[in-house]
Design a protein around this motif. Structure first.
Motif, short mmCIF file in Angstrom:
data_model
loop_
_atom_site.label_atom_id
_atom_site.label_comp_id
_atom_site.label_asym_id
_atom_site.label_seq_id
_atom_site.Cartn_x
_atom_site.Cartn_y
_atom_site.Cartn_z
N ARG A 38 -51.51 96.03 23.87
CA ARG A 38 -50.47 95.50 24.75
C ARG A 38 -49.18 96.26 24.50
O ARG A 38 -48.56 96.08 23.44
CB ARG A 38 -50.24 94.01 24.46
CG ARG A 38 -51.37 93.09 24.89
CD ARG A 38 -51.46 93.05 26.41
NE ARG A 38 -50.18 92.82 27.04
CZ ARG A 38 -49.73 91.64 27.43
NH1 ARG A 38 -50.46 90.58 27.26
NH2 ARG A 38 -48.56 91.51 28.02
N ARG A 59 -52.52 97.89 28.95
CA ARG A 59 -51.60 97.16 29.81
C ARG A 59 -50.17 97.52 29.36
O ARG A 59 -49.90 97.59 28.15
CB ARG A 59 -51.82 95.66 29.65
CG ARG A 59 -50.80 94.87 30.46
CD ARG A 59 -50.89 93.38 30.23
NE ARG A 59 -49.63 92.76 30.64
CZ ARG A 59 -49.52 91.78 31.54
NH1 ARG A 59 -50.59 91.28 32.10
NH2 ARG A 59 -48.34 91.29 31.85
N ASP A 61 -46.08 96.55 30.04
CA ASP A 61 -44.96 95.84 30.65
C ASP A 61 -43.71 96.67 30.41
O ASP A 61 -43.48 97.08 29.27
CB ASP A 61 -44.77 94.46 30.00
CG ASP A 61 -45.87 93.49 30.42
OD1 ASP A 61 -46.95 93.52 29.79
OD2 ASP A 61 -45.64 92.71 31.36
N ARG A 82 -52.43 97.94 35.72
CA ARG A 82 -52.03 97.61 34.32
C ARG A 82 -50.53 97.73 34.11
O ARG A 82 -50.02 97.51 33.03
CB ARG A 82 -52.76 98.55 33.34
CG ARG A 82 -54.23 98.24 33.24
CD ARG A 82 -54.99 99.34 32.54
NE ARG A 82 -55.08 100.55 33.34
CZ ARG A 82 -54.44 101.69 33.07
NH1 ARG A 82 -53.72 101.80 31.99
NH2 ARG A 82 -54.56 102.73 33.85
N CYS A 99 -46.97 87.52 25.44
CA CYS A 99 -48.21 87.40 24.69
C CYS A 99 -48.02 86.44 23.52
O CYS A 99 -47.00 86.50 22.84
CB CYS A 99 -48.57 88.78 24.15
SG CYS A 99 -50.20 88.86 23.48
N SER A 104 -49.37 91.48 18.05
CA SER A 104 -50.11 92.20 19.09
C SER A 104 -49.25 93.17 19.90
O SER A 104 -49.74 94.21 20.34
CB SER A 104 -50.80 91.21 20.02
OG SER A 104 -49.83 90.39 20.62
N LEU A 105 -47.97 92.85 20.11
CA LEU A 105 -47.17 93.69 21.01
C LEU A 105 -46.76 95.00 20.33
O LEU A 105 -46.32 95.00 19.18
CB LEU A 105 -45.91 92.95 21.46
CG LEU A 105 -46.13 91.67 22.28
CD1 LEU A 105 -44.79 91.03 22.61
CD2 LEU A 105 -46.91 91.95 23.56
#
Ligand code: SAM
Length: 272
Positions: A38, A59, A61, A82, A99, A104-105
């Motif tokens: 991510r 993905r 952002d 994505r 998230c 995870s980020l």
């Protein structure tokens, strides 16, 4: 790029766009993104890093403040499922919204230099969600982030960031890699939030307060700078030599002072 989408770099948004393919490649290699990750990019600008980040299959952002860059980003990447574009201020962005999975980020950004320190502090509020961060910053700021006790670069920024993260100064980047070129040298830094804090403080807000107070007058002894918070005997009781200057203290010693102040505050708290 067509005339229609030519964008004039704006100083107030800290816009220095990367154009050196070698530097872009080196940054992407350091990040080494994978398809199941991510990614979050702060300030994608005209997409210099965005393209390579998306190329990993992950993905992505992106958060961009400048409204004028939004059509360009949509045109370049909008068809990519994505790719998720958020127009707004990264300083106010709620990263927890992206998230909920711990560590995870992966955050990336060639950051506008005027907001880099507040942005890092904002991100540290979500340190538990972040796996790592790769930032292009002013070289001088990277030197402060990665500093060790004993030198002039060691201060509030080094201590509060190293409380949460392992810091690696990866490489330097000269002004020629950007358009327009900035007046200062830049560097890439990697920040990796600790899964377990090496020196946890009972109350991190007190640590922040002690560090801020201590470095307000970095030439004075701790006994003097911390007068308003801790008596000389308290400093000694925390196992710290009060005749030292703040820059001579490591993170563990600052945490001992903060924990001592915490214990003192608890002693004086009226019973409920
Ligand atoms: N990533 C691009 C590159 O490497 O060429 C652009 C980098 S430029 C130094 C910084 C970018 O951050 C610009 O696109 C600017 O508009 C954007 N920006 C400035 N302040 C911001 C903020 N508070 N939140 C999100 N983006 C911001």
């Amino acid at each position: 790029m067509s005339e229609l989408y030519q964008h004039r770099a704006r100083k107030r948004f800290g816009q220095n766009f990367l154009h050196d393919a070698g530097v872009i490649h080196r940054i992407l290699r350091a990040i080494h993104p994978r398809a199941d990750e991510r990614l979050v990019e702060i300030g994608p600008g005209q997409g210099a890093l965005t393209e390579g980040l998306l190329g990993s299959g992950a993905r992505l952002d992106v958060i961009e403040l400048d409204l004028d860059l939004i059509p360009l980003l949509k045109l370049k990447f909008g068809l990519e499922p994505r790719f998720h574009l958020h127009q707004g201020d990264a300083l106010k962005f709620d990263f927890a919204r992206l998230c909920g999975t711990p560590h995870s980020l992966r955050i990336v950004g060639n950051l506008p230099y005027n907001i880099s320190t507040p942005l890092i502090f904002h991100l540290l509020e979500h340190a538990g969600l972040i796996r790592d961060m790769h930032f292009m910053l002013q070289k001088e700021v990277v030197e402060r982030l990665a500093a060790e006790p004993g030198g002039g670069d060691w201060g509030r920024l080094s201590i509060m960031v190293q409380y949460h993260c392992r810091v690696e100064h990866l490489f330097n980047v000269g002004p020629g890699a950007f358009n327009p070129p900035p007046k200062v040298d830049s560097a890439i830094v990697r920040l990796v939030p600790h899964e377990t804090l090496p020196h946890p403080a009972r109350d991190p807000a007190l640590l922040e307060r002690i560090v801020r107070e201590a470095f307000n007058q970095r030439r004075k002894t701790l006994r003097n700078t911390l007068k308003g918070l801790l008596a000389a005997t308290d400093i000694e009781a925390a196992g710290v030599d009060g005749s030292l200057r703040p820059e001579q203290l490591d993170l563990a010693a600052f945490v001992r002072l903060a924990d001592h102040l915490h214990a003192r505050t608890e002693e004086h708290r009226p019973p409920e």
